[in-house]
Design a protein around this motif. Structure first.
Motif, PDB file in Angstrom:
ATOM      1  N   HIS A 283       0.823  -1.476  -0.028  1.00 36.27           N
ATOM      2  CA  HIS A 283       0.313  -0.004   0.075  1.00 36.27           C
ATOM      3  C   HIS A 283       0.585   1.421  -0.083  1.00 36.27           C
ATOM      4  O   HIS A 283       0.469   2.381  -0.339  1.00 36.27           O
ATOM      5  CB  HIS A 283      -1.067  -0.268   1.017  1.00 36.27           C
TER       6      HIS A 283
ATOM      7  N   LYS B  66       2.063   1.529  -3.299  1.00 36.55           N
ATOM      8  CA  LYS B  66       0.803   2.157  -4.191  1.00 36.55           C
ATOM      9  C   LYS B  66       1.128   3.742  -4.395  1.00 36.55           C
ATOM     10  O   LYS B  66       0.221   3.797  -4.746  1.00 36.55           O
ATOM     11  CB  LYS B  66      -0.841   1.626  -3.547  1.00 36.55           C
ATOM     12  N   SER B  67       0.999   4.243  -2.882  1.00 42.68           N
ATOM     13  CA  SER B  67       0.813   5.687  -2.635  1.00 42.68           C
ATOM     14  C   SER B  67       1.672   6.337  -3.599  1.00 42.68           C
ATOM     15  O   SER B  67       2.052   7.548  -3.807  1.00 42.68           O
ATOM     16  CB  SER B  67       0.899   5.917  -1.738  1.00 42.68           C
TER      17      SER B  67
ATOM     18  N   ASN C 227      -5.001   7.142  -1.680  1.00 45.10           N
ATOM     19  CA  ASN C 227      -4.319   6.514  -1.577  1.00 45.10           C
ATOM     20  C   ASN C 227      -3.169   5.537  -0.827  1.00 45.10           C
ATOM     21  O   ASN C 227      -2.543   4.638  -1.084  1.00 45.10           O
ATOM     22  CB  ASN C 227      -3.735   5.847  -3.476  1.00 45.10           C
TER      23      ASN C 227
ATOM     24  N   LYS D 102      -6.091   8.135   5.984  1.00 45.82           N
ATOM     25  CA  LYS D 102      -6.948   8.875   4.437  1.00 45.82           C
ATOM     26  C   LYS D 102      -8.098   8.925   5.259  1.00 45.82           C
ATOM     27  O   LYS D 102      -8.448   9.177   6.812  1.00 45.82           O
ATOM     28  CB  LYS D 102      -8.091   7.660   4.010  1.00 45.82           C
TER      29      LYS D 102
ATOM     30  N   ASN E 161      -6.464   2.899   6.604  1.00 47.50           N
ATOM     31  CA  ASN E 161      -7.132   2.444   5.329  1.00 47.50           C
ATOM     32  C   ASN E 161      -7.280   1.304   5.230  1.00 47.50           C
ATOM     33  O   ASN E 161      -8.264   0.871   4.837  1.00 47.50           O
ATOM     34  CB  ASN E 161      -6.111   3.319   3.739  1.00 47.50           C
TER      35      ASN E 161
END
Length: 441
Positions: A21, A24-25, A88, A92, A101
């Protein structure tokens, strides 16, 4: 990457999910960037818990105050932080609140903070252990123990589990305790019906387990459990079994055999104490039945035209059914908590040490749940327990062994000669035609 991964035995997998994750951000995968993300997330999780131990969010004002406080102690990379907190990112904004998240990642990071700072957080950890009956606390403890490099927190959980409802002795499930179920079990057909093929039956069983697991996540309110100490102890026993189960499935490779033995024994004895709560003698059972009948007479559902003897018989049957479900539910909870194939020798040795019908049932159910295939050795294992507990000695054990074995065959394939031999031994009809009816595709 999936967001709804279940917590069971996935502490290490969460680390991989979190890393994925982060990448991915848009954050680099170098050690410095990852270390910043983990450190920030740990401290944020602890801040959320400090401000609201029952929740998993904080508002924007609280978050801004936290960031200001964090900047005074650690170097903050603004570019990484902007990516870390966003649609992302790992963190969040949701309806004006800041939250993590990924499912369970709040507990992952809170547990990591508590494990790293366990001396500073000692009183808080003890408070969590003493109130492990609440889901937020039990989840936090699962991840804290996962991250911990010592056994201190584990030992606290073990101690509290031993002390929960310690005025109740573990059930033995011998003839004296289980004779009350004989008539109830006689009403169950010897041969269980199975109108579907193995794959469909297995899918149905998975769906049933999913429903049970989803329904078991709801908690009673803290005030309800605090007002009733005994009820609170029951909930704590259940939750501690879950915590210890996660430990067995997640960290057994790094625990000594003697420690694993103790954990399994404590899980089993705790579950058997829970089972024992509703096991009572015939006189107390009749007292319960008569009490329920008196309450029934005062209710709007009372039927004055029904004979009292019929009323008592129906109430007695319902009471016995619910006690049976309670007892077997706790047995199955024990078995699911220790169902890891690598634990076989320890569990079998423990069953021999205890030498009670209850431990023999646990050992056999565990054997079925961890069985790769039902072969000749498995057949001999079944024959041993059936011969140890014939119908004349324990109708209860003989019957539930039969039911559990048939459930296994309904959801697994096995060679027909072995099935026929098993059905013959269980005395449930072993003709080829009857057999093919229960196993047709």
């Amino acid at each position: 990457m999936p967001k709804d991964l279940k917590i069971t035995a996935y502490g290490h997998c969460y680390y991989v999910l979190i890393l994925a994750h982060i990448r991915k951000s848009g954050i680099n995968n170098d050690d410095d960037s990852v270390n910043f993300c983990f450190n920030f997330a740990q401290h944020l999780a602890f801040e959320i818990h400090s401000l609201n131990s029952a929740g998993i969010t904080i508002d924007h004002h609280q978050y801004d105050a936290f960031v200001d406080k964090y900047r005074k102690k650690y170097i903050v990379n603004k570019a990484i932080l902007n990516r870390l907190v966003g649609p992302n990112g790992l963190i969040k904004t949701c309806n004006g609140f800041i939250k993590f998240n990924l499912a369970y990642s709040y507990y992952y990071f809170l547990g990591q903070y508590l494990a790293t700072n366990h001396k500073f957080c000692h009183d808080l950890i003890i408070d969590l252990v003493s109130k492990s009956r609440f889901r937020n606390n039990s989840l936090t403890l699962i991840f804290t123990i996962h991250h911990s490099q010592t056994h201190d927190i584990l030992n606290e959980v073990l101690t509290y589990t031993i002390c929960a409802i310690d005025d109740v002795i573990p059930a033995k499930l011998d003839k004296e305790e289980t004779d009350m179920f004989v008539e109830l079990l006689k009403s169950i057909p010897a041969q269980l019906s199975n109108n579907e093929n193995v794959e469909i039956e297995r899918e149905q069983q998975r769906n049933i387990r999913d429903i049970i697991e989803s329904n078991s996540t709801s908690d009673s309110t803290e005030s309800e459990l605090d007002e009733d100490h005994f009820l609170g102890s029951i909930y704590q026993c259940h939750k501690n079994i879950e915590i210890l189960s996660q430990l067995l499935k997640n960290k057994s490779g790094s625990l000594e055999i003697t420690t694993i033995h103790d954990i399994i024994e404590i899980i089993c004895d705790a579950g058997l104490r829970l089972a024992k709560i509703l096991l009572t003698d015939k006189q107390k059972l009749e007292d319960i039945v008569e009490f329920i009948q008196r309450q029934y007479k005062m209710s709007d559902r009372f039927d004055p035209n029904k004979q009292q003897s019929i009323q008592l018989a129906e109430i007695r049957k319902n009471v016995l059914f619910n006690i049976f479900v309670w007892v077997m539910g706790n047995i199955e909870k024990i078995v699911s908590s220790i169902s890891k194939p690598e634990l076989k020798e320890i569990i079998e040795a423990l069953a021999r040490e205890k030498n009670t019908p209850a431990y023999d049932i646990i050992s056999y159910f565990y054997f079925l749940d961890t069985l790769s295939k039902f072969d000749h050795l498995a057949k001999e294992r079944l024959f041993e327990i059936i011969e140890k507990y014939p119908v004349s000695k324990s109708f209860f054990i003989n019957k539930i062994i039969s039911i559990r074995t048939q459930c296994y065959f309904n959801t697994h394939t096995a060679k027909e000669p072995i099935k026929q031999a098993v059905y013959s031994k269980l005395d449930i009809g072993n003709s080829r035609n009857n057999f093919l009816q229960t196993t047709r595709p």
